[in-house]
Design a protein around this motif. Structure first.
Motif, PDB file in Angstrom:
ATOM      1  N   GLY A   1       0.837  -1.198   0.000  1.00 20.17           N
ATOM      2  CA  GLY A   1       0.000   0.000   0.000  1.00 20.17           C
ATOM      3  C   GLY A   1       0.864   1.236   0.000  1.00 20.17           C
ATOM      4  N   PRO A   2       0.765   2.047   1.051  1.00 21.35           N
ATOM      5  CA  PRO A   2       1.476   3.315   1.060  1.00 21.35           C
ATOM      6  C   PRO A   2       2.982   3.167   1.095  1.00 21.35           C
ATOM      7  CG  PRO A   2      -0.301   3.281   2.684  1.00 21.35           C
ATOM      8  CD  PRO A   2      -0.137   1.892   2.176  1.00 21.35           C
ATOM      9  N   GLY A   3       3.500   1.969   1.380  1.00 19.96           N
ATOM     10  CA  GLY A   3       4.944   1.776   1.490  1.00 19.96           C
ATOM     11  C   GLY A   3       5.339   1.542   2.920  1.00 19.96           C
ATOM     12  N   SER A   4       6.609   1.206   3.134  1.00 20.20           N
ATOM     13  CA  SER A   4       7.057   0.865   4.476  1.00 20.20           C
ATOM     14  C   SER A   4       8.056   1.878   5.012  1.00 20.20           C
ATOM     15  CB  SER A   4       7.694  -0.537   4.463  1.00 20.20           C
ATOM     16  OG  SER A   4       8.742  -0.578   3.513  1.00 20.20           O
ATOM     17  N   GLY A   5       8.119   3.061   4.418  1.00 20.99           N
ATOM     18  CA  GLY A   5       8.989   4.107   4.915  1.00 20.99           C
ATOM     19  C   GLY A   5       8.382   4.755   6.142  1.00 20.99           C
ATOM     20  N   PRO A   6       8.997   5.834   6.640  1.00 23.99           N
ATOM     21  CA  PRO A   6       8.474   6.498   7.823  1.00 23.99           C
ATOM     22  C   PRO A   6       7.061   7.010   7.590  1.00 23.99           C
ATOM     23  CG  PRO A   6      10.118   7.864   6.707  1.00 23.99           C
ATOM     24  CD  PRO A   6      10.156   6.529   6.067  1.00 23.99           C
ATOM     25  N   ALA A   7       6.218   6.843   8.571  1.00 23.54           N
ATOM     26  CA  ALA A   7       4.809   7.230   8.426  1.00 23.54           C
ATOM     27  C   ALA A   7       4.426   8.205   9.519  1.00 23.54           C
ATOM     28  CB  ALA A   7       3.920   5.991   8.509  1.00 23.54           C
ATOM     29  N   THR A   8       3.578   9.138   9.182  1.00 23.30           N
ATOM     30  CA  THR A   8       2.973   9.950  10.224  1.00 23.30           C
ATOM     31  C   THR A   8       1.804   9.167  10.798  1.00 23.30           C
ATOM     32  OG1 THR A   8       1.397  10.994   8.724  1.00 23.30           O
ATOM     33  CG2 THR A   8       3.581  12.019   8.907  1.00 23.30           C
ATOM     34  N   ASP A   9       1.338   9.585  11.954  1.00 22.95           N
ATOM     35  CA  ASP A   9       0.198   8.897  12.554  1.00 22.95           C
ATOM     36  C   ASP A   9      -1.010   8.935  11.624  1.00 22.95           C
ATOM     37  OD1 ASP A   9       1.736   8.333  14.674  1.00 22.95           O
ATOM     38  OD2 ASP A   9       0.654   9.565  16.134  1.00 22.95           O
ATOM     39  N   GLN A  10      -1.123   9.994  10.826  1.00 27.28           N
ATOM     40  CA  GLN A  10      -2.255  10.093   9.917  1.00 27.28           C
ATOM     41  C   GLN A  10      -2.145   9.079   8.773  1.00 27.28           C
ATOM     42  OE1 GLN A  10      -0.503  12.757  11.009  1.00 27.28           O
ATOM     43  NE2 GLN A  10      -2.053  13.491  12.468  1.00 27.28           N
ATOM     44  N   GLU A  11      -0.907   8.715   8.387  1.00 23.53           N
ATOM     45  CA  GLU A  11      -0.698   7.778   7.297  1.00 23.53           C
ATOM     46  C   GLU A  11      -0.699   6.324   7.759  1.00 23.53           C
ATOM     47  OE1 GLU A  11       3.073   9.215   6.074  1.00 23.53           O
ATOM     48  OE2 GLU A  11       2.259  10.517   4.522  1.00 23.53           O
ATOM     49  N   LEU A  12      -0.689   6.117   9.051  1.00 21.98           N
ATOM     50  CA  LEU A  12      -0.600   4.766   9.590  1.00 21.98           C
ATOM     51  C   LEU A  12      -1.870   3.983   9.265  1.00 21.98           C
ATOM     52  CD1 LEU A  12       1.526   3.246  11.223  1.00 21.98           C
ATOM     53  CD2 LEU A  12       0.297   3.879  13.304  1.00 21.98           C
ATOM     54  N   SER A  13      -1.704   2.691   9.049  1.00 20.16           N
ATOM     55  CA  SER A  13      -2.839   1.811   8.790  1.00 20.16           C
ATOM     56  C   SER A  13      -2.528   0.443   9.366  1.00 20.16           C
ATOM     57  CB  SER A  13      -3.117   1.688   7.293  1.00 20.16           C
ATOM     58  OG  SER A  13      -2.061   0.979   6.651  1.00 20.16           O
ATOM     59  N   LEU A  14      -3.562  -0.356   9.561  1.00 21.25           N
ATOM     60  CA  LEU A  14      -3.360  -1.714  10.068  1.00 21.25           C
ATOM     61  C   LEU A  14      -2.516  -2.522   9.094  1.00 21.25           C
ATOM     62  CD1 LEU A  14      -3.956  -3.874  12.182  1.00 21.25           C
ATOM     63  CD2 LEU A  14      -6.097  -4.376  10.955  1.00 21.25           C
ATOM     64  N   GLU A  15      -2.737  -2.340   7.812  1.00 22.65           N
ATOM     65  CA  GLU A  15      -1.971  -3.086   6.812  1.00 22.65           C
ATOM     66  C   GLU A  15      -0.483  -2.778   6.912  1.00 22.65           C
ATOM     67  OE1 GLU A  15      -1.999  -3.958   1.990  1.00 22.65           O
ATOM     68  OE2 GLU A  15      -3.048  -2.219   2.802  1.00 22.65           O
ATOM     69  N   ARG A  16      -0.127  -1.518   7.091  1.00 24.54           N
ATOM     70  CA  ARG A  16       1.278  -1.134   7.206  1.00 24.54           C
ATOM     71  C   ARG A  16       1.886  -1.721   8.476  1.00 24.54           C
ATOM     72  NH1 ARG A  16       3.299   4.707   5.752  1.00 24.54           N
ATOM     73  NH2 ARG A  16       5.157   3.422   5.600  1.00 24.54           N
ATOM     74  N   ILE A  17       1.141  -1.709   9.543  1.00 26.56           N
ATOM     75  CA  ILE A  17       1.645  -2.263  10.800  1.00 26.56           C
ATOM     76  C   ILE A  17       1.925  -3.747  10.647  1.00 26.56           C
ATOM     77  CG2 ILE A  17       1.008  -2.801  13.189  1.00 26.56           C
ATOM     78  CD1 ILE A  17      -0.598  -0.128  13.156  1.00 26.56           C
ATOM     79  N   VAL A  18       0.979  -4.469  10.067  1.00 25.33           N
ATOM     80  CA  VAL A  18       1.141  -5.919   9.902  1.00 25.33           C
ATOM     81  C   VAL A  18       2.302  -6.226   8.973  1.00 25.33           C
ATOM     82  CG1 VAL A  18       0.044  -8.004   8.985  1.00 25.33           C
ATOM     83  CG2 VAL A  18      -1.269  -6.428  10.423  1.00 25.33           C
ATOM     84  N   ARG A  19       2.400  -5.512   7.856  1.00 23.78           N
ATOM     85  CA  ARG A  19       3.486  -5.781   6.910  1.00 23.78           C
ATOM     86  C   ARG A  19       4.846  -5.460   7.524  1.00 23.78           C
ATOM     87  NH1 ARG A  19       4.173  -9.426   3.943  1.00 23.78           N
ATOM     88  NH2 ARG A  19       1.993  -9.195   3.354  1.00 23.78           N
ATOM     89  N   THR A  20       4.924  -4.393   8.283  1.00 22.81           N
ATOM     90  CA  THR A  20       6.183  -4.045   8.943  1.00 22.81           C
ATOM     91  C   THR A  20       6.560  -5.101   9.971  1.00 22.81           C
ATOM     92  OG1 THR A  20       5.803  -1.676   8.612  1.00 22.81           O
ATOM     93  CG2 THR A  20       7.337  -2.302  10.355  1.00 22.81           C
ATOM     94  N   ALA A  21       5.579  -5.585  10.722  1.00 22.79           N
ATOM     95  CA  ALA A  21       5.846  -6.635  11.705  1.00 22.79           C
ATOM     96  C   ALA A  21       6.349  -7.906  11.023  1.00 22.79           C
ATOM     97  CB  ALA A  21       4.577  -6.928  12.507  1.00 22.79           C
ATOM     98  N   ILE A  22       5.787  -8.237   9.868  1.00 27.17           N
ATOM     99  CA  ILE A  22       6.247  -9.415   9.118  1.00 27.17           C
ATOM    100  C   ILE A  22       7.687  -9.217   8.673  1.00 27.17           C
ATOM    101  CG2 ILE A  22       5.948 -10.667   6.943  1.00 27.17           C
ATOM    102  CD1 ILE A  22       2.932 -10.369   7.294  1.00 27.17           C
TER     103      ILE A  22
END
Length: 328
Positions: free
Chosen positions: A92-113
Motif C-alpha cells: 500500500g502506502p509503502g514501508s517508509g516512515p509514516a505519520t500517525d495520519q498515514e498509519l494503517s493496520l496493513e502497514r503495521i502488519v506488513r512491517t511486523a512481518i
C-alpha cells in the motif's frame, strides 16, 4: 560496554547510529556484512531494545543498511541500497516512515512481518514496529490491541500470500502434493510461521483454514469416514510443519551463537568422537563413518522424500476406500 559516540546532547539512538555509520564509512563493515542485531546493540551499548531498534531504523531509512530475511540487518550495497530482499505483494502506502495520519493496520502488519522475517519472532515488539514505522510508541495500539493480536494478523496475512488454482489438478495425490509444497514454500519465506500453533491448539485464522480446505477437498469423495479423512489431513500438515520448525530454530541458534550449522558441528567434533570411540553404538558409528565429508542435512530434500513416503503409505487407504465405495 561501549559508550555511544557523537555529541553528548544527542539521543543515544543517534549516537549509536553514528558509530555504526562510521564503521561502514571506514570499511570496518563492508556491503553485505551483518551489523549488530538489536540484542547485540542493547548489550554492547547498555541501552533498551527499543533504542537499539530505533538506531537500526535510522540507518535503514538512510539506506545505509537493509533488512535481509534470515540474515538480519546487513550493510546495503551502494548500487542498490534499498533493493528488497524478496518480492511481496505491495503493502500500500509503502514501508517508509509514516505519520500517525498515514498509519494503517496493513502497514503495521506488513512491517511486523518484515521484522519477523529478518530477525525472528523473538525480536518482534509493538515498540519495535512503531520505531521502524517512525511513529509514536503507542500509535500501533490504536489499530491492534496487543502483540498476540498482531501475531495472529501477521499469520493470516502470511498464509494468504499463496493460493490455489481455480482448476485443481486431477487426482487426490497431486492436489495434496500441491498443498504441501505451497505450505512448505510459505514456511521457507516466513520461518517464524511454523512456530505458531500446534496440532492440539491450532492457529485458527481464515487463510490457514483455507489451506486446510484445499487438502480436505482433495480427500473428500474417496469413501473415507470423517475421522480418517481429517487424520490424513493432519498427518500431511504435521509433516510439513514438523520439518519447517527447524528453519526458525536454526536461524535463532545461528544468531545467538554466531556459528553456522557447519561451524557448530565442527565445534562438537570432540563429543562426537567420544561417542564413536565408546563402542556402544556400532551402527551409528558405521553410518557416520561412511560419510566422506560429513552428513549434509538438506531440509528441502527431507521434506520431499518424507512427503512421497507418506503419500505412498496412504495410497492403499485412500484408493482402497474409493474402490470399495464405487463397487457395485
Amino acid at each position: 560496554m561501549t559508550k555511544p559516540t557523537g555529541a553528548p546532547d544527542q539521543p543515544p539512538y543517534l549516537r549509536i547510529a553514528g558509530e555504526l555509520r562510521r564503521r561502514v564509512a571506514e570499511g570496518e563493515l563492508a556491503p553485505g556484512d551483518r551489523v549488530p542485531s538489536t540484542r547485540q546493540i542493547a548489550r554492547e551499548w547498555g541501552v533498551a531494545l527499543a533504542t537499539a531498534t530505533k538506531a537500526l531504523t535510522t540507518l535503514r531509512l538512510e539506506g545505509v543498511v537493509v533488512a535481509r530475511p534470515r540474515a538480519g540487518t546487513v550493510v546495503a550495497s551502494p548500487a542498490a541500497p534499498t533493493a528488497p530482499a524478496r518480492r511481496r505483494p505491495a503493502p500500500g502506502p509503502g514501508s517508509g516512515p509514516a505519520t500517525d495520519q498515514e498509519l494503517s493496520l496493513e502497514r503495521i502488519v506488513r512491517t511486523a512481518i518484515e521484522i519477523a522475517d529478518a530477525e525472528g519472532l523473538a525480536a518482534l515488539s509493538m515498540r519495535g514496529v512503531a520505531a521502524r514505522l517512525g511513529v509514536a510508541v503507542m500509535s500501533p495500539y490504536r489499530y491492534v490491541p496487543s502483540k498476540d493480536d498482531l501475531i495472529q494478523l501477521m499469520a493470516d496475512a502470511a498464509y494468504g500470500e499463496r493460493g490455489y488454482p481455480a482448476d485443481p489438478p486431477a487426482g487426490w495425490r497431486p492436489r495434496l502434493e500441491l498443498g504441501a509444497h505451497t505450505l512448505w514454500g510459505l514456511y521457507r519465506e516466513h520461518p517464524w510461521l511454523a512456530q505458531l500453533g500446534s496440532l492440539t491448539r491450532p492457529l485458527l485464522v481464515p487463510n490457514l483454514v483455507g489451506h486446510g480446505e484445499w487438502m480436505l477437498r482433495a480427500l473428500d469423495g474417496h469413501g473415507l469416514d470423517p475421522t480418517t479423512l481429517f487424520d490424513i489431513h493432519l498427518l500431511v500438515y504435521s509433516h510439513v510443519q514438523g520439518l519447517a520448525v527447524h528453519l526458525e530454530w536454526e536461524a535463532h541458534a545461528e544468531a545467538a551463537t554466531g556459528q553456522s550449522e557447519d561451524q557448530w558441528m565442527d565445534s562438537r567434533a570432540p563429543a562426537l568422537t567420544e561417542l564413536v570411540d565408546s563402542g556402544r553404538f556400532p551402527t551409528f558409528t558405521k553410518v557416520v563413518g561412511s560419510f566422506e565429508n560429513g552428513y549434509d542435512l538438506r531440509l528441502d530434500a527431507l521434506f520431499t522424500a518424507g512427503l512421497n513416503a507418506l503419500l505412498d503409505g496412504l495410497t492403499p487407504l485412500v484408493e482402497g476406500r474409493t474402490a470399495g465405495a464405487t463397487a457395485p
